[in-house]
Scaffold this active site. Sequence first.
Site, PDB file in Angstrom:
ATOM      1  N   LYS A  32       0.852  -1.186   0.000  1.00  0.00           N
ATOM      2  CA  LYS A  32       0.000   0.000   0.000  1.00  0.00           C
ATOM      3  C   LYS A  32       0.892   1.242   0.000  1.00  0.00           C
ATOM      4  O   LYS A  32       1.759   1.393   0.870  1.00  0.00           O
ATOM      5  CB  LYS A  32      -0.888   0.012   1.238  1.00  0.00           C
ATOM      6  CG  LYS A  32      -1.931  -1.096   1.279  1.00  0.00           C
ATOM      7  CD  LYS A  32      -3.208  -0.656   0.635  1.00  0.00           C
ATOM      8  CE  LYS A  32      -4.319  -1.668   0.855  1.00  0.00           C
ATOM      9  NZ  LYS A  32      -5.583  -1.231   0.223  1.00  0.00           N
ATOM     10  N   ASP A  86      -0.519  -0.618  -4.505  1.00  0.00           N
ATOM     11  CA  ASP A  86      -1.892  -0.128  -4.476  1.00  0.00           C
ATOM     12  C   ASP A  86      -1.878   1.305  -3.978  1.00  0.00           C
ATOM     13  O   ASP A  86      -1.539   1.568  -2.825  1.00  0.00           O
ATOM     14  CB  ASP A  86      -2.736  -1.013  -3.565  1.00  0.00           C
ATOM     15  CG  ASP A  86      -4.198  -0.579  -3.505  1.00  0.00           C
ATOM     16  OD1 ASP A  86      -4.564   0.378  -4.214  1.00  0.00           O
ATOM     17  OD2 ASP A  86      -4.968  -1.201  -2.749  1.00  0.00           O
ATOM     18  N   GLU A 142      -2.422  -0.537  -8.627  1.00  0.00           N
ATOM     19  CA  GLU A 142      -3.862  -0.497  -8.457  1.00  0.00           C
ATOM     20  C   GLU A 142      -4.316   0.941  -8.227  1.00  0.00           C
ATOM     21  O   GLU A 142      -3.787   1.633  -7.369  1.00  0.00           O
ATOM     22  CB  GLU A 142      -4.230  -1.380  -7.257  1.00  0.00           C
ATOM     23  CG  GLU A 142      -5.702  -1.542  -7.008  1.00  0.00           C
ATOM     24  CD  GLU A 142      -5.953  -2.525  -5.864  1.00  0.00           C
ATOM     25  OE1 GLU A 142      -7.005  -2.402  -5.214  1.00  0.00           O
ATOM     26  OE2 GLU A 142      -5.084  -3.402  -5.625  1.00  0.00           O
ATOM     27  N   ASP A 163      -9.896  -0.846  -9.296  1.00  0.00           N
ATOM     28  CA  ASP A 163     -10.618  -1.385  -8.148  1.00  0.00           C
ATOM     29  C   ASP A 163     -11.741  -0.422  -7.780  1.00  0.00           C
ATOM     30  O   ASP A 163     -12.894  -0.614  -8.137  1.00  0.00           O
ATOM     31  CB  ASP A 163      -9.644  -1.593  -6.979  1.00  0.00           C
ATOM     32  CG  ASP A 163     -10.336  -2.051  -5.703  1.00  0.00           C
ATOM     33  OD1 ASP A 163     -11.533  -2.339  -5.748  1.00  0.00           O
ATOM     34  OD2 ASP A 163      -9.670  -2.131  -4.651  1.00  0.00           O
ATOM     35  N   LYS A 180     -13.980  -7.346  -5.727  1.00  0.00           N
ATOM     36  CA  LYS A 180     -14.354  -7.600  -4.344  1.00  0.00           C
ATOM     37  C   LYS A 180     -15.871  -7.773  -4.332  1.00  0.00           C
ATOM     38  O   LYS A 180     -16.600  -6.806  -4.585  1.00  0.00           O
ATOM     39  CB  LYS A 180     -13.968  -6.421  -3.448  1.00  0.00           C
ATOM     40  CG  LYS A 180     -12.466  -6.150  -3.332  1.00  0.00           C
ATOM     41  CD  LYS A 180     -12.237  -4.918  -2.469  1.00  0.00           C
ATOM     42  CE  LYS A 180     -10.766  -4.704  -2.120  1.00  0.00           C
ATOM     43  NZ  LYS A 180      -9.952  -4.338  -3.293  1.00  0.00           N
TER      44      LYS A 180
END
Length: 338
Positions: free
Chosen positions: A147, A177, A203, A228, A255
Amino acid sequence: MKITVQERVFHFRQPAGTSRGVYTERKSWLLSVSDGTAVGVGECAPLPQLSCDDLPRYAEVLRRFCDDVERTGAVDYEAMRNYPSMLFGLETALLNLRCGARLFDTAFSRGEVGIPMNGLVWMGSHDEMLRRMEEKLAQGFRCIKIKIGAIGFDEELDLIRRLRQRFSADEVEIRVDANGAFSPEEAFGRLVSLSQLDLHSIEQPIRAGQWADMAMLCRESPLPIALDEELIGVNDPAQKAQLLDIIKPQYIILKPSLHGGMRGCREWIDMASERAVGSWMTSALESNVGLNAIAQLCSAVYGDHITMPQGLGTGQLFTDNIPMPLEVRGEQLWIIDN
């Protein structure tokens, strides 16, 4: 058919940092569906300020959908398109009721194979993130997802550079991400810098809703881009096709709690596949109830021989998680007793 709803708060072992803030607890609504002889369980877990169905009166809306299912015995998928976390919970509970612990008849669900996962490195200070990277490598992960977007970009580059100096791209796959942390003006230069470190993908480099800017980045970037947050709230099939045709991403990340439940994710994956767009699945910080369902769905969608690491490593995040027959072995998630 009778459905009960229980609100539950789970607590993180350590604060989970993203560019949108830090999570210390996670609220879910657990569903129990009974037909008088068996019970099925599901989890509804919207992410605050991110899910398209994160509503002030979430419990009331969920109860109305449960009442509808009690009356009809079936889910009204069209009515629930804009309520993905509620849909996912109901889909899971009804499958569990009908099929038992084995939601899908796959090698993973039978406990015969595992699913490869990425090791997730949460945001923190430079030293904290470095320590977490080392821990994931020691645990056997060979795909690391980092992240980024909370500390300085130069510090984040230094972290990734250290990892890449030790391991080639053949030895360790690195994904990052950004959770939309970059501005459109700075994004391309940062993607160029990141691409020099042999990354797999990034991402959501810029925040969702900037289709023209994202399309340009996907077209020009030397680093593959995965969407995403961009997919959240895009629930109509025609709108999904439009997004994929305009932005043309290299990957999409699904997700179920955010992207249409089980049915909606299958829809996204089918449309992406038709356009040669890759995909993988991740959890959205659900408890083990949701994680188990996502993992079994993943095995049903992608088959018995999954090689693309999935984002299923969230089962050990909570101090008070619900016990499930899930076990992490090295970099793989297994069902150990089904």
